[in-house]
Design an enzyme around this catalytic site. Structure first.
Site, PDB file in Angstrom:
ATOM      1  N   PRO A 116      -5.686  -9.328 -14.820  1.00 22.35           N
ATOM      2  CA  PRO A 116      -4.494  -9.828 -15.522  1.00 22.35           C
ATOM      3  C   PRO A 116      -3.258  -9.781 -14.618  1.00 22.35           C
ATOM      4  O   PRO A 116      -2.975  -8.762 -13.999  1.00 22.35           O
ATOM      5  CB  PRO A 116      -4.331  -8.874 -16.711  1.00 22.35           C
ATOM      6  CG  PRO A 116      -5.583  -8.092 -16.787  1.00 22.35           C
ATOM      7  CD  PRO A 116      -6.231  -8.132 -15.447  1.00 22.35           C
ATOM      8  N   GLU A 117      -2.551 -10.897 -14.551  1.00 21.83           N
ATOM      9  CA  GLU A 117      -1.294 -10.975 -13.804  1.00 21.83           C
ATOM     10  C   GLU A 117      -0.156 -11.074 -14.822  1.00 21.83           C
ATOM     11  O   GLU A 117      -0.373 -10.873 -16.013  1.00 21.83           O
ATOM     12  CB  GLU A 117      -1.344 -12.188 -12.860  1.00 21.83           C
ATOM     13  CG  GLU A 117      -2.532 -12.133 -11.894  1.00 21.83           C
ATOM     14  CD  GLU A 117      -2.593 -13.328 -10.940  1.00 21.83           C
ATOM     15  OE1 GLU A 117      -1.549 -13.904 -10.611  1.00 21.83           O
ATOM     16  OE2 GLU A 117      -3.721 -13.678 -10.517  1.00 21.83           O
ATOM     17  N   ARG A 145     -15.072  -1.784 -16.589  1.00 20.61           N
ATOM     18  CA  ARG A 145     -15.317  -1.177 -15.274  1.00 20.61           C
ATOM     19  C   ARG A 145     -14.525   0.113 -15.053  1.00 20.61           C
ATOM     20  O   ARG A 145     -14.663   0.753 -14.013  1.00 20.61           O
ATOM     21  CB  ARG A 145     -15.029  -2.193 -14.164  1.00 20.61           C
ATOM     22  CG  ARG A 145     -16.157  -3.217 -14.102  1.00 20.61           C
ATOM     23  CD  ARG A 145     -15.909  -4.303 -13.098  1.00 20.61           C
ATOM     24  NE  ARG A 145     -15.835  -3.798 -11.737  1.00 20.61           N
ATOM     25  CZ  ARG A 145     -15.573  -4.558 -10.670  1.00 20.61           C
ATOM     26  NH1 ARG A 145     -15.356  -5.848 -10.826  1.00 20.61           N
ATOM     27  NH2 ARG A 145     -15.522  -4.045  -9.472  1.00 20.61           N
ATOM     28  N   ARG A 180       6.183 -11.110   9.488  1.00 24.65           N
ATOM     29  CA  ARG A 180       5.250 -12.108  10.006  1.00 24.65           C
ATOM     30  C   ARG A 180       3.982 -12.224   9.186  1.00 24.65           C
ATOM     31  O   ARG A 180       3.073 -12.952   9.537  1.00 24.65           O
ATOM     32  CB  ARG A 180       4.904 -11.777  11.467  1.00 24.65           C
ATOM     33  CG  ARG A 180       6.054 -12.120  12.407  1.00 24.65           C
ATOM     34  CD  ARG A 180       5.542 -12.229  13.817  1.00 24.65           C
ATOM     35  NE  ARG A 180       4.898 -10.974  14.231  1.00 24.65           N
ATOM     36  CZ  ARG A 180       4.606 -10.685  15.488  1.00 24.65           C
ATOM     37  NH1 ARG A 180       4.877 -11.539  16.441  1.00 24.65           N
ATOM     38  NH2 ARG A 180       4.043  -9.529  15.796  1.00 24.65           N
TER      39      ARG A 180
END
Ligand SMILES: [Zn+2]
Length: 271
Positions: free
Chosen positions: A2-3, A111, A152
């Protein structure tokens, strides 16, 4: 996993039922989900408290209690939250809050990689300080995004770094970079002003649309009412490696070289 849009959806779904509810009891079925406390101490601290607010920070669901402590749910890979009045135990329940006549809040986690924390106001200040800006808040401008894009490292890694920007994970990073026509492997600091503005619009736009779509269900994610989201049907690149780009028709590429995660992109129009 889930974001932001998925956790925001869960928070919105749970808010009406949880706000104002009193925590009558706490059951911790899997003690390893707690950090720096015991199930007994955790339960003692929560019992009798009222839930004042149901909110979200980054990818985490946050309950603000009436003593100003916060309970944080990190759902990680397979965690979900729902309220039930059923007495039957969910075999994948790792923690439950008994809310009296408001039912039981169940943290289900197949999990068992999720984490639950109780933070004091000082602990919360330190916690939220370590996270980047919230992309759906008005204060999140292109200039704020530019600050997250130093160094970078690949731009994809930068926007997924929760210390730089909160809430964006692999799915929405893929989508936002495609929308902005930016190669995910480019160096974060190398983007021009116009590209940063485009990426800002793309991040905010895709997250807003995904919240409206109640999130993306690839496998485990369920909303706070137990339904799958709908945004998986509207993804432009994520999971579409090998299929034609919806913008230019060239074949989309899939690589794991940037961050070991699946990166789907169009080598033709993302440069
Ligand atoms: Zn293309």
């Amino acid at each position: 996993m889930p974001e932001l849009p998925e956790v925001e959806t869960i928070a919105r779904d749970l808010r009406p039922g949880l706000t104002g509810a009193r925590i009558a009891g706490v059951r911790v079925h899997r003690s390893h989900i707690l950090r720096q406390t015991t199930p007994a101490a955790f339960a003692r601290a929560l019992r009798g408290r009222r839930i004042a607010l149901v909110t979200r920070r980054a990818k985490h669901l946050v309950l603000v209690l009436d003593d100003d402590a916060r309970v944080i749910f990190q759902l990680r890979m397979t965690g979900s939250l729902y309220v039930t009045d059923a007495r039957r135990r969910d075999p994948y329940s790792v923690l439950e809050l008994d809310l009296g006549d408001r039912g039981h809040l169940v943290f289900r986690d197949v999990r068992r990689l999720g984490i639950v924390l109780r933070l004091t106001p000082a602990g919360w200040a330190a916690y939220t300080e370590r996270l980047g800006p919230e992309p759906l808040e008005r204060a999140f401008t292109a200039a704020k995004l530019a600050r997250a894009l130093s160094g970078r490292l690949a731009v994809k890694k930068a926007i997924m770094d929760q210390r730089r920007l909160a809430g964006v994970g692999n799915i929405y990073a893929n989508e936002a970079l495609w929308l902005a026509c930016i190669d995910p492997s480019r160096s974060a600091a190398g983007l021009g002003e116009g590209e940063i503005a485009a990426l800002h619009r793309s991040i905010v736009g895709v997250l807003r649309r995904a919240v409206r779509g109640r999130g993306t269900t690839i496998r485990d994610y369920r909303t706070g009412t137990g339904q799958p989201g709908t945004f998986q049907g509207r993804l432009a690149v994520y999971g579409r490696g090998g299929e034609p780009c919806l913008r230019c028709g060239h074949r989309l590429a899939l690589t794991h070289a940037i961050d070991q995660r699946a990166t789907h992109f169009c080598p033709w129009c993302q440069s």
